[in-house]
Design a protein around this motif. Structure first.
Motif, PDB file in Angstrom:
ATOM      1  N   TYR A  72       0.687  -1.104  -0.115  1.00 47.31           N
ATOM      2  CA  TYR A  72      -0.067  -0.050  -0.079  1.00 47.31           C
ATOM      3  C   TYR A  72       0.784   1.287  -0.033  1.00 47.31           C
ATOM      4  O   TYR A  72       0.518   2.288  -0.532  1.00 47.31           O
ATOM      5  CB  TYR A  72      -0.881  -0.003   1.348  1.00 47.31           C
ATOM      6  N   ARG A  73       1.738   1.230   0.949  1.00 45.79           N
ATOM      7  CA  ARG A  73       2.962   2.458   1.075  1.00 45.79           C
ATOM      8  C   ARG A  73       3.518   2.583  -0.749  1.00 45.79           C
ATOM      9  O   ARG A  73       3.462   3.843  -0.923  1.00 45.79           O
ATOM     10  CB  ARG A  73       3.697   2.221   1.946  1.00 45.79           C
ATOM     11  N   ARG A  94       0.844   3.891  -2.998  1.00 42.92           N
ATOM     12  CA  ARG A  94       0.505   5.369  -2.660  1.00 42.92           C
ATOM     13  C   ARG A  94       1.639   6.289  -3.180  1.00 42.92           C
ATOM     14  O   ARG A  94       1.297   7.448  -3.955  1.00 42.92           O
ATOM     15  CB  ARG A  94       0.350   5.657  -1.111  1.00 42.92           C
ATOM     16  N   ASP A  95       2.835   6.103  -3.000  1.00 42.50           N
ATOM     17  CA  ASP A  95       4.139   6.841  -3.470  1.00 42.50           C
ATOM     18  C   ASP A  95       3.892   6.730  -4.782  1.00 42.50           C
ATOM     19  O   ASP A  95       4.337   7.787  -5.526  1.00 42.50           O
ATOM     20  CB  ASP A  95       5.364   6.338  -2.894  1.00 42.50           C
ATOM     21  N   TYR A 133       1.217   9.272  -6.144  1.00 44.70           N
ATOM     22  CA  TYR A 133       1.840  10.536  -6.167  1.00 44.70           C
ATOM     23  C   TYR A 133       2.877  11.012  -7.158  1.00 44.70           C
ATOM     24  O   TYR A 133       2.808  12.084  -8.129  1.00 44.70           O
ATOM     25  CB  TYR A 133       2.489  10.891  -4.774  1.00 44.70           C
ATOM     26  N   ARG A 139      -6.712  10.910  -6.469  1.00 42.41           N
ATOM     27  CA  ARG A 139      -5.651  10.120  -5.592  1.00 42.41           C
ATOM     28  C   ARG A 139      -6.468   9.251  -4.758  1.00 42.41           C
ATOM     29  O   ARG A 139      -6.181   8.248  -4.376  1.00 42.41           O
ATOM     30  CB  ARG A 139      -4.964  11.191  -4.952  1.00 42.41           C
ATOM     31  N   LEU A 174      -6.418   5.590  -4.246  1.00 47.74           N
ATOM     32  CA  LEU A 174      -5.983   4.968  -3.038  1.00 47.74           C
ATOM     33  C   LEU A 174      -7.120   4.009  -2.537  1.00 47.74           C
ATOM     34  O   LEU A 174      -6.681   2.898  -1.880  1.00 47.74           O
ATOM     35  CB  LEU A 174      -5.633   5.818  -1.945  1.00 47.74           C
ATOM     36  N   TRP A 194      -6.438   0.026  -1.771  1.00 50.94           N
ATOM     37  CA  TRP A 194      -6.839  -0.429  -0.369  1.00 50.94           C
ATOM     38  C   TRP A 194      -7.748  -1.761  -0.392  1.00 50.94           C
ATOM     39  O   TRP A 194      -7.310  -2.848   0.145  1.00 50.94           O
ATOM     40  CB  TRP A 194      -7.528   0.589   0.555  1.00 50.94           C
TER      41      TRP A 194
END
Length: 472
Positions: A27-28, A31-32, A35, A168, A172, A176
């Motif tokens: 997930y991290r 997410r990055d 972006y 976003r 996300l 998730w």
């Protein structure tokens, strides 16, 4: 909690921890990446406008730039507006045709000037703008952009902060959901694998436990037969070897006991017969006859012990003759009771039979009488003078029950579980016993598909007996 449950929980906890950790890092990373892609897309739009401004300046045709900006506004839903800023400071918004489907509604904007901005200047004017840096003009195009600006206009792109944040948020949320689904699937697969693995381990350990129980019960030679090459398989092989060795030793012991008892039986019989003749010899004094009598009693006791050993060995080897037939169990019990009544009277005891008058059953008469004789002999031996012994034959829930109840001291606490073991004598037991009688009773009951039992008497003393199926 069973070992299988513990293994399941431990493996499932480990799998869930691994799945959650992997899901968190995934997930991290996602997410990055979202972006980064947005930033690159904004930077690419600004770079494209920068190049078009340079080309329009070279061609001296500002209409090229206006058409490009209009098409850019129409094709990119994340661009809220495009402007030409004139030298006088006035701004003209470039729009042509309808906005694209899903285009950003008026709201917070992220301003991106394309020319005449310092290299590290950040866009301002919106809550979400600080994440995006204004891209500086490239070295090759800097002079061209300055020329285009000198001719009357500079370019500014406004990106919708609301659209970018919604995009976003949607990405996300999808990330998730996918991560959660993957973690749940991983947990389910881990649960299945944990169940299968723990089932295999617990099944093999169960075999070892059953083998240990067989060895503890004296059933030597049993095998666990656990396959594999791990530590449990090695443990099982060691158990199988131990069981085989114990069976070998048990067979050697039985053969030795059988041989010794056979060798002792004949000379003991001869000694006993000779002593009987010596007792009746004319001229023997009372003292001499008393000595002969005591010797004969001890020889008889030893002979009974040898006979018991022989009977036990024959039952264990399956060589004991077993001939069940239709018998009256109540009549058999009365006959044995009548046989012992003179002895009970000599000991000052009251012996009586109570129970069924007649109870047909399938029995080996000789073995059943032997079992009942052992029960009665023990009761008479341990009941003090003035006490009583009662023999019963009952029908109970489809079973034939023999019971011998006495008013003796009973069995010491803790000795109940070992009463029917061979050679076992309860603490405080009177001298003279061999420890074989009750063990023989258990084996005889087993031949009749029955079982022996003990319980304390209702008014003190002990109750020993056996229970046979009536349809045996």
């Amino acid at each position: 909690m069973t070992l299988r449950t513990k293994l399941n929980l431990a493996l499932l906890a480990a799998a869930l921890s691994a799945a959650l950790a992997a899901g968190y890092f995934f997930y991290r990373f996602g997410r990055d990446e979202i972006y980064r892609v947005q930033e690159e897309r904004i930077a690419a739009a600004a770079a494209g406008a920068e190049r078009m401004a340079a080309e329009a300046a070279l061609a001296g045709d500002q209409l090229m730039l206006v058409d490009y900006l209009a098409d850019l506004r129409r094709s990119r839903p994340d661009i809220a507006a495009t402007f030409l800023t004139w030298k006088s400071g006035a701004e003209t918004e470039i729009r042509r045709g309808k906005p694209p489907p899903g285009a950003a509604a008026p709201g917070r904007r992220l301003t991106r000037p394309v020319a005449e901005l310092p290299a590290e200047q950040r866009a301002s004017g919106s809550a979400g703008a600080g994440r995006y840096a204004a891209r500086p003009p490239t070295a090759a195009n800097a002079a061209l952009i300055r020329r285009a600006s000198a001719q009357g206009a500079a370019v500014r792109l406004d990106f919708s902060a609301d659209y970018l944040e919604k995009e976003r948020s949607d990405l996300l949320m999808a990330l998730w959901r996918n991560t959660a689904h993957a973690a749940a699937l991983s947990a389910a697969l881990a649960g299945v694998l944990a169940f299968l693995l723990s089932a295999g381990i617990s099944r093999r350990l169960g075999r070892l436990s059953a083998l240990a129980a067989d060895i503890g019960a004296g059933r030597f030679g049993s095998r666990a037969s656990i396959g594999g090459s791990d530590e449990i398989a090695a443990f099982g092989a060691a158990f199988d070897t131990m069981s085989a060795k114990l069976l070998e030793l048990e067979n050697m012991k039985k053969a030795f006991v059988s041989s010794v008892t056979h060798e002792l039986r004949s000379p003991l019989g001869a000694i006993e017969s000779r002593l009987a003749l010596l007792e009746r010899r004319p001229g023997a004094g009372e003292t001499e006859k008393g000595d002969y009598r005591r010797i004969r009693e001890n020889v008889s006791r030893l002979s009974a012990f040898v006979t018991g050993l022989l009977d036990l060995a024959r039952i264990e080897r399956g060589e004991m003759p077993f001939n069940p037939g239709p018998e009256d169990a109540a009549a058999l019990a009365r006959d044995v009771t009548d046989f012992f009544k003179p002895r009970a009277a000599d000991l000052g005891l009251r012996l009586e039979y109570s129970g069924e008058e007649s109870l047909p059953a399938g029995l080996d008469r000789e073995l059943a009488a032997h079992m009942l004789t052992n029960f009665l002999a023990n009761a008479l031996k341990f009941t003090p003078k003035g006490g009583s012994v009662e023999v019963k034959v009952l029908r109970r829930e489809g079973s034939l029950v023999f019971e011998v109840a006495d008013t003796g001291p009973g069995v010491p606490p803790g000795a109940e579980s070992r009463l029917f073991e061979a050679f076992y004598r309860a603490p405080g037991a009177a001298a003279g016993g061999t420890g074989l009688g009750l063990s023989l009773c258990r084996r005889i009951a087993g031949l009749h598909s029955g079982k022996v039992f003990y319980r304390p008497g209702a008014r003190g003393g002990s109750v020993f007996g056996a229970e046979f199926p009536l349809n045996n």
